[in-house]
Design an enzyme around this catalytic site. Structure first.
Site, PDB file in Angstrom:
ATOM      1  N   TYR A 151       0.680  -1.041  -0.541  1.00  0.00           N
ATOM      2  CA  TYR A 151       0.061  -0.091   0.499  1.00  0.00           C
ATOM      3  C   TYR A 151       0.682   1.128  -0.187  1.00  0.00           C
ATOM      4  O   TYR A 151       0.489   2.118  -0.968  1.00  0.00           O
ATOM      5  CB  TYR A 151      -0.823   0.065   1.713  1.00  0.00           C
ATOM      6  N   LYS A 155       0.861   4.292  -2.856  1.00  0.00           N
ATOM      7  CA  LYS A 155       0.067   5.528  -2.548  1.00  0.00           C
ATOM      8  C   LYS A 155       1.342   6.599  -2.398  1.00  0.00           C
ATOM      9  O   LYS A 155       1.503   7.775  -3.767  1.00  0.00           O
ATOM     10  CB  LYS A 155      -0.171   5.954  -1.199  1.00  0.00           C
TER      11      LYS A 155
HETATM   12  P1  NAP Z   1     -13.938   1.880   1.428  1.00  0.00           P
HETATM   13  O1  NAP Z   1     -14.929   2.442   1.212  1.00  0.00           O
HETATM   14  O2  NAP Z   1     -13.260   1.036   1.330  1.00  0.00           O
HETATM   15  O3  NAP Z   1     -13.670   2.467  -0.142  1.00  0.00           O
HETATM   16  C1  NAP Z   1     -13.201   2.052  -1.659  1.00  0.00           C
HETATM   17  C2  NAP Z   1     -14.101   2.805  -2.273  1.00  0.00           C
HETATM   18  O4  NAP Z   1     -13.355   2.326  -4.049  1.00  0.00           O
HETATM   19  C3  NAP Z   1     -14.876   1.548  -2.781  1.00  0.00           C
HETATM   20  O5  NAP Z   1     -15.959   2.424  -3.272  1.00  0.00           O
HETATM   21  C4  NAP Z   1     -14.436   0.507  -3.819  1.00  0.00           C
HETATM   22  O6  NAP Z   1     -15.899   0.460  -4.372  1.00  0.00           O
HETATM   23  C5  NAP Z   1     -13.625   1.102  -4.311  1.00  0.00           C
HETATM   24  N1  NAP Z   1     -12.267   0.306  -5.370  1.00  0.00           N
HETATM   25  C6  NAP Z   1     -11.937  -0.196  -4.508  1.00  0.00           C
HETATM   26  N2  NAP Z   1     -11.610  -1.222  -5.478  1.00  0.00           N
HETATM   27  C7  NAP Z   1     -11.844  -1.207  -6.892  1.00  0.00           C
HETATM   28  C8  NAP Z   1     -12.050  -1.388  -8.377  1.00  0.00           C
HETATM   29  N3  NAP Z   1     -10.896  -2.324  -8.313  1.00  0.00           N
HETATM   30  N4  NAP Z   1     -12.539  -0.562  -9.373  1.00  0.00           N
HETATM   31  C9  NAP Z   1     -13.383   0.752  -8.933  1.00  0.00           C
HETATM   32  N5  NAP Z   1     -13.470   0.913  -7.466  1.00  0.00           N
HETATM   33  C10 NAP Z   1     -13.182   0.361  -6.427  1.00  0.00           C
HETATM   34  O7  NAP Z   1     -12.447   2.540   1.878  1.00  0.00           O
HETATM   35  P2  NAP Z   1     -11.908   4.464   1.408  1.00  0.00           P
HETATM   36  O8  NAP Z   1     -11.035   4.429   2.735  1.00  0.00           O
HETATM   37  O9  NAP Z   1     -13.705   5.509   1.258  1.00  0.00           O
HETATM   38  O10 NAP Z   1     -11.278   5.086   0.243  1.00  0.00           O
HETATM   39  C11 NAP Z   1     -11.429   5.314  -0.439  1.00  0.00           C
HETATM   40  C12 NAP Z   1      -9.800   5.825  -0.886  1.00  0.00           C
HETATM   41  O11 NAP Z   1      -8.861   6.828   0.545  1.00  0.00           O
HETATM   42  C13 NAP Z   1      -9.200   4.821  -1.235  1.00  0.00           C
HETATM   43  O12 NAP Z   1      -8.259   5.932  -2.216  1.00  0.00           O
HETATM   44  C14 NAP Z   1      -8.050   4.586  -0.090  1.00  0.00           C
HETATM   45  O13 NAP Z   1      -7.194   4.292  -0.473  1.00  0.00           O
HETATM   46  C15 NAP Z   1      -7.832   6.247   0.598  1.00  0.00           C
HETATM   47  N6  NAP Z   1      -7.769   6.767   2.055  1.00  0.00           N
HETATM   48  C16 NAP Z   1      -7.835   5.591   2.803  1.00  0.00           C
HETATM   49  C17 NAP Z   1      -7.963   5.982   4.223  1.00  0.00           C
HETATM   50  C18 NAP Z   1      -8.995   5.549   5.631  1.00  0.00           C
HETATM   51  O14 NAP Z   1      -8.314   5.672   6.328  1.00  0.00           O
HETATM   52  N7  NAP Z   1     -10.238   5.283   4.960  1.00  0.00           N
HETATM   53  C19 NAP Z   1      -7.211   7.002   4.920  1.00  0.00           C
HETATM   54  C20 NAP Z   1      -6.138   7.640   3.497  1.00  0.00           C
HETATM   55  C21 NAP Z   1      -6.823   6.812   2.602  1.00  0.00           C
HETATM   56  P3  NAP Z   1     -16.418  -1.839  -5.441  1.00  0.00           P
HETATM   57  O15 NAP Z   1     -15.712  -2.410  -3.878  1.00  0.00           O
HETATM   58  O16 NAP Z   1     -18.318  -1.323  -4.472  1.00  0.00           O
HETATM   59  O17 NAP Z   1     -15.596  -1.642  -6.411  1.00  0.00           O
END
Ligand code: NAP
Length: 256
Positions: A151, A155
């Site tokens: 990861y 990133k």
């Molecule tokens: P989340 O609730 O798990 O959402 C992730 C989203 O990405 C879901 O809508 C999922 O949809 C989609 N996704 C995953 N694989 C995919 C694929 N192959 N094609 C299309 N869509 C895909 O988590 P989140 O925290 O909101 O994540 C959003 C972003 O924030 C990510 O880039 C993550 O790395 C980043 N982020 C998160 C955190 C944290 O602590 N939560 C911190 C820093 C950065 P489907 O599964 O329905 O495809």
């Protein structure tokens, strides 16, 4: 030289947007806030039935055919693109690298890095002047921590791509912003990372006041609404109790 602080901010009403990863968490919050601001939004994810947008379309950012079909259908719906938010992403596992697998590494790199590159390349011909491309990065793309190698590599890689994209687009009227977030609760991120282990996922946020998806979406809206000559390159947003993905000062649990 005039006072640029009084220049009008960008008005979002009437604009069009594509949001990837729209079925959950940060993406779902951002779709809602964009629509509240009058933006017509196409949301994409694999679980299309969970997307609440003006138009919901299936998307797997790892596949060229899926991404191409998504962009064609989205452009047919929207006419042109003002905002592309490359938000889809995930982490898998939280163990030392020697326990990593080929399959998990490929999924993490292909989703976070190739997926965002592919979507950007396919959308660019349709992004109108005055457009804006945004990315969800992570503090993991700025500071390493133990047990997160794929990861962290993804990133960091995404951040390299965004810096290069900014160089290539320099001189064109398209803005680029990355929001690098720390601990964000109210998402499925940790549940996915721990492959459905809800107890492990919940422990990530124990004793901390994490950021909410709406607070990340607010950063996206902030960047979008600055005056057109202002490019907010990067926003780094962390919980107050963390300085990195690893260094988190947690409250002691209540006595039993
Ligand atoms: P989340 O609730 O798990 O959402 C992730 C989203 O990405 C879901 O809508 C999922 O949809 C989609 N996704 C995953 N694989 C995919 C694929 N192959 N094609 C299309 N869509 C895909 O988590 P989140 O925290 O909101 O994540 C959003 C972003 O924030 C990510 O880039 C993550 O790395 C980043 N982020 C998160 C955190 C944290 O602590 N939560 C911190 C820093 C950065 P489907 O599964 O329905 O495809």
């Amino acid at each position: 030289m005039g006072d640029t602080s009084t220049l009008a901010c960008v008005e979002l009403a009437g604009k069009t947007a594509i949001v990837t990863g729209a079925s959950s968490g940060i993406g779902a919050s951002t779709v809602r806030k964009l629509r509240e601001a009058g933006v017509r939004v196409v949301g994409g994810a694999r679980r299309v039935e969970r997307i609440d947008a003006d138009v919901a379309l299936p998307l797997d950012v790892r596949g060229e055919d899926s991404a191409r079909a998504f962009v064609e259908a989205a452009v047919a719906e929207l006419g042109g693109i003002d905002i592309l938010y490359n938000n889809a992403g995930l982490a898998l596992g939280r163990a030392p690298f020697w326990e990593s697998t080929e399959e998990d590494e490929a999924t993490v790199i292909h989703t976070n890095v190739d997926g965002a590159m592919r979507m950007t390349r396919l959308c660019l011909p349709h992004i109108r002047d005055g457009g804006h491309i945004l990315f969800t990065g992570s503090v993991a793309g700025r500071q390493a921590y133990p047990g997160g190698a794929s990861y962290i590599a993804a990133k960091f890689g995404l951040r390299g791509f965004v810096y290069a994209l900014r160089e290539d687009l320099l001189g064109r009227p398209i803005r680029i912003t990355t929001v690098d977030a720390g601990l964000v609760a109210g998402t499925e991120f940790s549940l996915v990372r721990f492959k459905g282990d809800a107890a492990k996922a919940a422990s990530v946020y124990e004793g901390v006041d994490p950021i909410t998806p709406d607070e990340v979406a607010d950063c996206v809206l902030f960047a979008l609404t600055r005056p057109p000559h202002v490019n907010v390159d990067e926003i780094v947003i962390k919980a107050l109790q963390q300085s990195s993905g690893a260094r988190i000062v947690r409250r002691a649990p209540p006595p039993v």
